[in-house]
Scaffold this motif. Structure first.
Motif: not given
Ligand code: FES
Length: 567
Positions: A197-198, A125-126, A204, A89, A57
């Motif tokens: 990010t996702c 990231c998260d 995130a 993550e 990410c």
């Molecule tokens: Fe990094 Fe989902 S894997 S935000």
């Protein structure tokens, strides 16, 4: 700026017992990096930089860093980046949450120990954004968050794909035998196709929006896609804003306040955001000495509409949210419910920020008006009862309302290993209206509260077309997941909570309307079980971070922070 003032690199000198010698030595070593003496007289903006080969990410962070530095330099200060731990993550065992507090300690101590007048926190990231905000609040030096921004979507057979709601949707189809190994392999290659990010309103993205709602980012920057040129412009603007923070007294304790935390809770509810964000916001607020209670969450939830039509609750992706008006539009809709006198890192109040872009475009297919919401009440609800005396969380906006008022037979798995061993066993006695219960996956367990609350539908039921069941655990769930899933049951089983006393065959009653989760077993029987139940809390490791974690970890109701780190 004179050399006598304790700003810039003269701040917080290394102690050699001779202040002038310390400064002379530091300047000398700094010049070895090619800086002129003129440059070393400037105030310093530290940049907490978190690229990592284990964090997809943050792949674009070198480019973002250059843009932040450009903004800092153009505004008359010296940018100096420093590394901290980075948490990718999907690359961490047993789960990234275990290391969030370690990253927050790293961030806090490096902000405090190194000579900087303000700091830019570069995360995404998260767990990285909550860790950085927790650390920055504790260090309480002027700080500003810059997030990675979301990924763009991929394509598969004409359909848009985004991590990670679609990861789960296709995996469920694969488990049910609807698609084959070749197709799932093609999907795998198209779920995460850019840096960032996702792509949905997962943890995130929720935390990026919360950082903006708290006032800790440059306005309008939470949702800019990672690979968009606007993200680089946002980075440059963040660098410039960090320089303006120097000497302003606008430290995080003036921005993260009871009122701004209440605003952030409203935003979380209106987004239909990630359940993880409750834990993180509780921890960030806790560093400022502010208590977030689940009762407060319920009060706000009843009066906050869901406005944002993004997966996993709705249809869109973060790139759509950005184009639709993003956080500015959400905050304007919520304005009558918000504390508008809250200060932001730009030195403007929230009210001033919203007045500045009051005529901005809004795409109503993605961001609904307050009087025509997607749902009238907030996306998250806290449940209480004898099964969860300190609360549990249900993301009602991502759940099947048909299951909201229900009583069923418990089918219990005593641990993640037990779940993995039996959930797909054809001999497992389970029916669609049963309630799946997972124990010993909370913060005090050996698994450290992984995102395992999204228990898979047993294979034999998935093959019969069952798509959702009530599932209860002390684990967390990915912000990108969906289903009628009760999470964060507190106290958790490994710390002696009643979840650990449930046996297969017990009856459990869920009532979202009454915000209740009840184990229908009489108290005498529970007392008997409690007296004979062995402790499932793992022994503390002999040394190191694992030992610190075992000794210090708090429950979900306290944000899973360490007791020694609370404000
Ligand atoms: Fe990094 Fe989902 S894997 S935000």
């Amino acid at each position: 700026m004179t050399e006598d003032k304790t700003t810039g690199i003269a701040h917080g000198l290394t102690n050699y017992g001779d202040r002038d010698f310390s400064l002379y030595l530091r300047r000398s070593f700094a010049q070895s990096m090619g800086f002129s003496r003129e440059m070393l007289k400037k105030p310093v903006v530290g940049i907490a930089h978190t690229p990592s080969g284990f964090n997809n990410c943050h792949r674009h962070f070198p480019e973002l860093l250059d843009a932040v530095k450009r903004g800092v330099l153009a505004s008359g200060a010296l940018p100096l980046e420093f590394p901290t731990i980075s948490l990718g993550e999907v690359f961490l065992h047993p789960t990234s949450l275990k290391y969030r507090n370690l990253m927050s300690m790293d961030t806090e101590e490096m902000i405090r120990a190194q000579p900087m007048d303000a700091v830019v926190l570069l995360g995404g990231c998260d767990k990285t954004v909550p860790a950085q905000l927790m650390g920055a609040v504790s260090a309480n030096r002027p700080a500003i968050q810059l997030v990675a921004g979301p990924m763009m979507t991929g394509r598969h057979r004409g359909e848009r794909l985004g991590a990670c709601t679609d990861c789960r949707r296709f995996w469920a189809r694969y488990r049910a035998g609807e698609i084959d190994a070749e197709e799932i392999s093609k999907v795998e290659g198209n779920l995460s196709v850019t840096a960032g990010t996702c792509a949905v309103m997962g943890t995130a993205s929720t935390m990026a929006c919360i950082a903006e709602a708290l006032g800790m980012t440059v306005p309008g920057t939470a949702a800019i896609p990672a690979v968009h040129a606007d993200r680089l412009r946002a980075a440059e603007a963040t660098g410039a804003a960090a320089v303006r923070l120097i000497g302003s007294q606008l430290t995080p304790d003036r921005i993260v306040t009871e009122k701004s935390v209440a605003n952030a809770l409203r935003v979380l509810l209106a987004l239909g955001g990630s359940t993880n964000a409750i834990i993180h916001l509780t921890a960030i607020a806790g560093r400022a000495g502010i208590k977030v209670s689940l009762q407060q969450l319920n009060e706000l939830s009843d009066t906050t509409p869901v406005l944002v039509n993004l997966k996993p609750v709705g249809n869109g992706y973060m790139e759509d949210f950005y184009a639709a008006g993003a956080m500015g539009a959400v905050l304007r809709e919520l304005a009558p419910l918000l504390h508008l006198d809250c200060m932001t890192v730009t030195g403007e109040t929230l009210r001033q920020r919203l007045e500045a872009d009051k005529d901005a475009f809004v795409d109503r297919t993605i961001i609904a008006a307050r009087d025509k919401p997607l749902e009238a009440a907030g996306g998250l609800v806290a449940l209480f009862g004898n099964l969860a005396p300190k609360g549990a969380i249900l993301k009602r906006s991502a759940a099947d309302a048909k299951l909201f008022e229900n009583e069923g037979r418990a089918v219990v798995f005593s641990s993640l290993a037990d779940l993995a061993a039996r959930v797909d066993d054809p001999a497992l006695e389970v029916e669609p209206n049963d309630i799946l219960v997972l124990q010993n996956a909370g913060p005090h367990s050996a698994d450290a509260m992984p995102e395992a609350g999204y228990l898979p539908i047993p294979k034999k039921l998935a093959a019969r077309g069952v798509k959702d069941m009530i599932r209860i655990s002390d684990a967390r769930m990915s912000g990108t997941a969906f289903g009628t899933i009760v999470l964060h049951v507190t106290p958790d089983a490994a710390s002696g909570g009643p979840l650990g006393l449930v046996r297969t065959g017990d009856r459990i009653r869920l009532s979202v309307k009454h915000k209740k989760i009840e184990l229908l077993v009489d108290e005498a029987e529970l007392a008997c079980r409690r007296a004979s139940a062995p402790s499932t809390r793992p022994p503390a490791p002999a040394r190191g971070y694992g030992r610190l974690y075992a000794e210090q970890i708090l429950g979900a109701d306290e944000g899973c922070d360490f007791s020694v780190l609370r404000g």
